[in-house]
Design a protein around this motif. Sequence first.
Motif, PDB file in Angstrom:
ATOM      1  N   ILE A  69       3.109  -0.262 -44.796  1.00 60.04           N
ATOM      2  CA  ILE A  69       4.142  -1.119 -44.308  1.00 60.04           C
ATOM      3  C   ILE A  69       4.029  -2.543 -44.946  1.00 60.04           C
ATOM      4  O   ILE A  69       2.942  -3.213 -44.822  1.00 60.04           O
ATOM      5  CB  ILE A  69       4.120  -1.184 -42.667  1.00 60.04           C
ATOM      6  N   LYS A 126       5.579  -6.093 -44.343  1.00 61.31           N
ATOM      7  CA  LYS A 126       6.615  -6.883 -43.508  1.00 61.31           C
ATOM      8  C   LYS A 126       6.355  -8.324 -43.442  1.00 61.31           C
ATOM      9  O   LYS A 126       5.268  -8.754 -43.731  1.00 61.31           O
ATOM     10  CB  LYS A 126       6.327  -6.491 -42.063  1.00 61.31           C
ATOM     11  N   GLY A 127       7.702  -8.923 -43.589  1.00 62.89           N
ATOM     12  CA  GLY A 127       7.540 -10.537 -43.434  1.00 62.89           C
ATOM     13  C   GLY A 127       8.673 -11.046 -44.165  1.00 62.89           C
ATOM     14  O   GLY A 127       9.688 -10.177 -44.512  1.00 62.89           O
ATOM     15  N   PRO A 128       9.105 -12.176 -44.041  1.00 65.80           N
ATOM     16  CA  PRO A 128      10.321 -12.915 -44.545  1.00 65.80           C
ATOM     17  C   PRO A 128      10.540 -12.665 -46.089  1.00 65.80           C
ATOM     18  O   PRO A 128      11.458 -12.455 -46.543  1.00 65.80           O
ATOM     19  CB  PRO A 128      10.251 -14.201 -44.000  1.00 65.80           C
ATOM     20  N   ASN A 150      13.162  -7.223 -42.276  1.00 71.91           N
ATOM     21  CA  ASN A 150      11.998  -7.722 -42.673  1.00 71.91           C
ATOM     22  C   ASN A 150      10.775  -6.523 -43.206  1.00 71.91           C
ATOM     23  O   ASN A 150       9.771  -7.009 -43.274  1.00 71.91           O
ATOM     24  CB  ASN A 150      11.312  -8.484 -41.693  1.00 71.91           C
ATOM     25  N   GLU A 210      -3.100  -6.177 -51.515  1.00 72.43           N
ATOM     26  CA  GLU A 210      -3.644  -7.531 -50.547  1.00 72.43           C
ATOM     27  C   GLU A 210      -4.214  -8.480 -51.635  1.00 72.43           C
ATOM     28  O   GLU A 210      -4.322  -9.725 -51.500  1.00 72.43           O
ATOM     29  CB  GLU A 210      -4.838  -6.884 -49.997  1.00 72.43           C
ATOM     30  N   LEU A 260       3.548 -16.220 -50.353  1.00 71.69           N
ATOM     31  CA  LEU A 260       4.745 -15.431 -49.676  1.00 71.69           C
ATOM     32  C   LEU A 260       4.027 -14.953 -48.504  1.00 71.69           C
ATOM     33  O   LEU A 260       3.089 -14.599 -48.327  1.00 71.69           O
ATOM     34  CB  LEU A 260       4.604 -14.040 -50.814  1.00 71.69           C
ATOM     35  N   LYS A 261       5.348 -15.094 -47.743  1.00 69.82           N
ATOM     36  CA  LYS A 261       4.973 -14.626 -46.329  1.00 69.82           C
ATOM     37  C   LYS A 261       5.262 -13.042 -46.213  1.00 69.82           C
ATOM     38  O   LYS A 261       6.366 -12.533 -45.837  1.00 69.82           O
ATOM     39  CB  LYS A 261       5.917 -15.324 -45.226  1.00 69.82           C
ATOM     40  N   ALA A 262       4.132 -12.116 -46.351  1.00 68.98           N
ATOM     41  CA  ALA A 262       4.418 -10.702 -46.087  1.00 68.98           C
ATOM     42  C   ALA A 262       2.926 -10.351 -45.638  1.00 68.98           C
ATOM     43  O   ALA A 262       1.883 -10.587 -46.188  1.00 68.98           O
ATOM     44  CB  ALA A 262       5.029  -9.991 -47.572  1.00 68.98           C
ATOM     45  N   HIS A 263       3.014  -9.304 -44.758  1.00 63.74           N
ATOM     46  CA  HIS A 263       1.772  -8.558 -44.350  1.00 63.74           C
ATOM     47  C   HIS A 263       1.753  -7.045 -44.993  1.00 63.74           C
ATOM     48  O   HIS A 263       2.950  -6.441 -45.110  1.00 63.74           O
ATOM     49  CB  HIS A 263       1.654  -8.649 -43.048  1.00 63.74           C
ATOM     50  N   VAL A 284       0.339  -3.465 -44.157  1.00 59.69           N
ATOM     51  CA  VAL A 284      -0.494  -2.517 -42.998  1.00 59.69           C
ATOM     52  C   VAL A 284      -0.385  -1.082 -43.427  1.00 59.69           C
ATOM     53  O   VAL A 284       0.496  -0.740 -43.708  1.00 59.69           O
ATOM     54  CB  VAL A 284       0.095  -2.702 -41.618  1.00 59.69           C
ATOM     55  N   GLU A 339      -2.408   7.319 -42.285  1.00 63.15           N
ATOM     56  CA  GLU A 339      -2.760   8.323 -41.223  1.00 63.15           C
ATOM     57  C   GLU A 339      -2.187   8.194 -40.006  1.00 63.15           C
ATOM     58  O   GLU A 339      -2.616   9.159 -39.192  1.00 63.15           O
ATOM     59  CB  GLU A 339      -4.507   8.149 -41.163  1.00 63.15           C
ATOM     60  N   GLN A 340      -1.377   7.334 -39.984  1.00 60.19           N
ATOM     61  CA  GLN A 340      -0.636   7.136 -38.610  1.00 60.19           C
ATOM     62  C   GLN A 340       0.357   8.447 -38.383  1.00 60.19           C
ATOM     63  O   GLN A 340       0.659   8.928 -37.042  1.00 60.19           O
ATOM     64  CB  GLN A 340       0.162   5.881 -38.537  1.00 60.19           C
ATOM     65  N   TYR A 341       0.753   8.900 -39.409  1.00 58.74           N
ATOM     66  CA  TYR A 341       1.850  10.216 -39.236  1.00 58.74           C
ATOM     67  C   TYR A 341       1.205  11.157 -39.876  1.00 58.74           C
ATOM     68  O   TYR A 341       0.590  11.441 -41.286  1.00 58.74           O
ATOM     69  CB  TYR A 341       2.914   9.838 -40.268  1.00 58.74           C
ATOM     70  N   PRO A 370       9.201 -14.058 -37.640  1.00 65.15           N
ATOM     71  CA  PRO A 370       9.230 -12.724 -38.448  1.00 65.15           C
ATOM     72  C   PRO A 370       8.021 -12.518 -39.324  1.00 65.15           C
ATOM     73  O   PRO A 370       7.526 -11.574 -39.886  1.00 65.15           O
ATOM     74  CB  PRO A 370      10.409 -13.020 -39.647  1.00 65.15           C
ATOM     75  N   PHE A 371       7.270 -13.839 -39.639  1.00 68.52           N
ATOM     76  CA  PHE A 371       5.994 -13.476 -40.441  1.00 68.52           C
ATOM     77  C   PHE A 371       4.677 -13.334 -39.374  1.00 68.52           C
ATOM     78  O   PHE A 371       3.676 -13.936 -39.356  1.00 68.52           O
ATOM     79  CB  PHE A 371       5.626 -14.824 -40.896  1.00 68.52           C
TER      80      PHE A 371
END
Lengths: 1003, 195
Positions: free
Chosen positions: A676, A678-680, A726, A745, A755-758, A760, A764-766, B100-101
């Motif tokens: 995943i 995620k972030g702006p 996002n 990472e 950059l604003k993004a993560h 994850v 294995e969640q699915y 959102p962040f």
Amino acid sequence: MSSRLAKGGRKIDRSQKVSFTFNGRQMSGYAGDTLASALLANDQMLVGRSFKYHRPRGIVASGAEEPNALVGLGEGGRFEPNQRATTTELFDGLSATSQNHWPSLEFDVGAINSKLSRFFPAGFYYKTFMGPRAFWKHVYEPIIRKSAGLGKAPTEKDADTYEHLYAFADVLVIGGGIAGLTAAVAAGRAGARVLLMEQTAHWGGRAPVDGGDVDGAPVAAHIDALVGELSGMANVTMRLRCMGAGVYDHGYVLGYERLTDHAPQSGVPRHRLWRIRAAQVVTATGAIERPLAFAGNDIPGVMLAAAVRDYIVDLGVSPGDRVAIVTNNDDAYRTAFAVKDAGLEVPIILDARSAGGGDLAIRAREMGIRVEHNRAVAHVSGGKRVTGVAICAQAGGGAVIEEIACDAVAMSGGWSPVVHLWSHCGGKLVWDDTKAMFRPDGSRAPTSHDGKPFVTCAGSANGALSLSEVLDDARSAGHSAVQAAGYDPVEQAAPSVEDVAEIPLAPVWVMPAGATEKLRSKSWLDYQNDVKVSDIQLAAQEGFESVEHAKRYTTLGMATDQGKLSNINGLAVLSNALNEAIPQVGTTTFRPPYTPISLGSIAGGARDAAFQPLRRTPLHAWHEEHGVKWEPVGHWRRPYCYLQAGESAHDAVIREVNGTRNRVGLLDASTLGKLIVKGPDAGKFLDLLYTNMMSTLKPGRCRYGLMCDENGFLMDDGVVARIDENTFLCHTTTGGADRIQAHMEEWLQTEWWDLKAHVVNVTEQYAQIGVVGPQARQLLEVLGTPGIDAETLPFMTWVDRTVAGIPARLYRISFSGELSYELAVPAGQGMALWQSLVEAGRAFDAVTYGTEALHVMRAEKGFIMIGDETDGTVIPQDLNLDWAISKKKEDFLGKRGQLRSHLADPNRWKLVGLETVDGSVIEDGAYVLADGQNDKDQRNMQGRITSTYYSPTLGRGIAMGLLKGGMTRMGDIVQVTRISGNAVAAKVVDPVFYDKAGDKQNV
Amino acid sequence: MSDMTGPTPVGALHGASYDGYVRIAEEPMRGMITLRGDLSGPLAKGATTVTGLDMPGPREVTVMTEKAIAWMSPDELMVMVPLADLPAALETLDTTLRDPFATAVDVSQARSIFSITGPDALVREVVAKLAPVDMDPQQFRPGMFRRTRLAQVPAALWLPAPGRVELICFRSVADYVFTILADAAKPGSEAGLFA
């Protein structure tokens, strides 16, 4: 003859008889014996044959330095070769066999080598087996290997278990002799966490044997007091039978604990490897006595002087009734006293020093022992055991003055501190001229992460030899170590010790000083590898001036004892031959482990089911119960195919492909990477990572993307789904999940930190299940899944639905070319969904299919596979994937790399399809031949095969490959290699073999 | 997909256990949420709201039975709640984390959770056989949290109470982790390191 003494032996328990066998012969000893002492008690002086000349060899030492008494120990699953008899504790039922002889220890054919020894000088192998070249592999090596000595490899699986243990200490003290105990007390009193380990089964080391009084009482009482005090400290951990094996960077130390070697049993780990981090390390590892190099010093019955008194005092055995002593120092006189105290004879003490010894020598004379100065052993008489010594002047060339009958010779050439652990991590040595020894240079200690010393030597390991020196040195070592670890040392009064005044030793490296060639070629330096004084001198003469070169040329110190007895004598002989001072010649490098440790201890628990982690999908158990043939994919196991009764894997794959193409197939795709993002700035970030545009993807839609490394090479691919404004879900290859997460990472943390993004990792969640084939939609509808028709859920979109009552995310993506849904459900509900699908699938005659069917179907569609079509040197353009490379984007990883001339070269090998003219399947890894040969006389090539399968759909072999000219070669017939030698003709075709228009997947 | 419908999710090992010199048990599945973002902002508020616990410091964990907040890295927390409370917790986080962040992701199904129970010294020792962590009672105390490795796989562990270690690993290697823990806890292999 060697024998059990009527009394004495402080380590043995005469009330407990222990029986054992040596070469099948029943023998007996006592509890507390070592195998070596028990063999001596049974007059077994001959314990093995030497490595090269097969000379009879006996026990020389009493500890870890023993070079000769190596045996094969145990049987079957507990057999282990090359075990030192001197460090093997005797137990009932022990079985030992000697090594390095044929047909028997007493009569050994290989002993002929000894008679021919002048034909086996240093470098013999290098000089002899020069040519012809082919002879090495086919003649010389097999013969040498057969006659090469030492132990046999075990043939059965190890019956024992092993484990690791991570331990931490402020001060780790290695060695539980009087120095180690003293240092540990000093550290323990200051309150530090102390770990104290001793390689033998006893505290106190050799101090009780050497004697002396501390505070008016025998030293043994002082040792008991120290052990008692340490046992009472909650901050001190003590371990016997635990050797400090190696010292490494930043206070990392390996400890080798032998739990059951002295009493084999199941259910208890045999060895435990301690993996220790210590702030400070004190090495109190003692010293090793050096042999003297005189002719016949390897005849059974010639032993180190200190070992002789160890056997008498500690173990109640004597190597002989008449023990001649030869020495260059005062310490060996103590052996004379021990022999006399045991009621045995000392016919003579030969002191090589012209002025003789000190107080101990006076005492010896007072006891009526004959002591001679400036005397040496000219040679030892005897074959399989000592019968006498011939005496000469040390200063001369070896002319015999007198012969004396004896059955043992105790020799002492001085002592060498055990500096191994100090040296492992870079501690330097200094040559002490007075004591003729290399000892640790305290000003050049091994340093830790902070640049400060983390190892301190204590006692004899630091060059201290007398009891008072040892105690003082150890106390101060304990203090300085505990202080360096951040504790305040507690001052303590030094115990009072009265040392005997000793006269310094006189270095004697060759005996006698002017020994003739004949004598020197019978004077052993390295017993285990059969290196003599003459070999080292020859090496020097032939130009091997560096000690490291001389070592390798002669094999001095390269045996399993790593030269514990031979190194210093060898390099002294070398330095004399080179006419240089000993410190100029230097030592060879000391490397861990101190003595060999078992491979089992290194492996620890990593065996059988715990050998390597095996990753299981949530559906693993079902596969296992349904005839799976596994394929390892990284640490995962994935079904390769499912075998039905009587079916071959090939047939199973055909059945699975046909079932999927014609009806519906189920695939466990859980291993697929799911990240995943995620972030702006998630879209912007993905635009930089993928070669194509991701930021324009609409929520609810999917897009196939390629990822290149910074050089432009294709590294991963997969479908990206946009979850919301996002949030993106990036699918990676199975092998790429962790790697691509780390890649993302890294770029986020090191380059694009703004950059604003993560990221994850939800791999294995699915549980992810592919429902694939023309009847896939009907199957899902049977399970109550609404709204999945082509209009509501078109190709390359996703939607959340409930399938069989389970919340699922459905991706309309296809890696097979068929109508296909990939269902992601919570891992814990995956099995329930799979079972529902299988159950409902029966009405459709559904199949479950594995990775091979998956591969065949993707190849039929011309879909590339990371790792097949790519190998780290392939760019997307090579695979005709130009369409997936954005022309609009300002930048992405790999863009610049792909501009380089070699990658932009139109002559690169590019993807094509290939069909053999005869319909056969091309071999894996085959090449496409070109005319002529290259400058290395190899056939020129113009391409290579990347994927090749039998296609059940087309009923013929299909392949993909990279070919010079690529798709411009359509219709050409090329020659493809075969292992059998003949080439096979293949036609260049479109790599999309099946449903080029995509009608089947897009319904 | 966070709503709990359908059959009850099952753990990788169906609650396997082993009684060695300490007890090894796969714990029932627990709700686990990865939170990423600025730990000083709404993230902390979200974590404390859904658990009722205080924020942990670096390398620490706050625990109350099945609830916990674990510090994973300077920008990551792991929030644990009973599995039944997970949907509500995710919902709360969704409304709390307006930025959102700030990222909240359900990872409950991706993890397995084990307990090691028995005499405190022995429980610590079993971990010390597998993880390069100083398990000395003076050094590793309740409230601390370690992301480390267990033999060959990543794991994280903490001490909810004396004589109890809980540890999490990836679900796919649950069987491996159970095997190595059980091997380490085999009667007869006590090392007595913290005795």
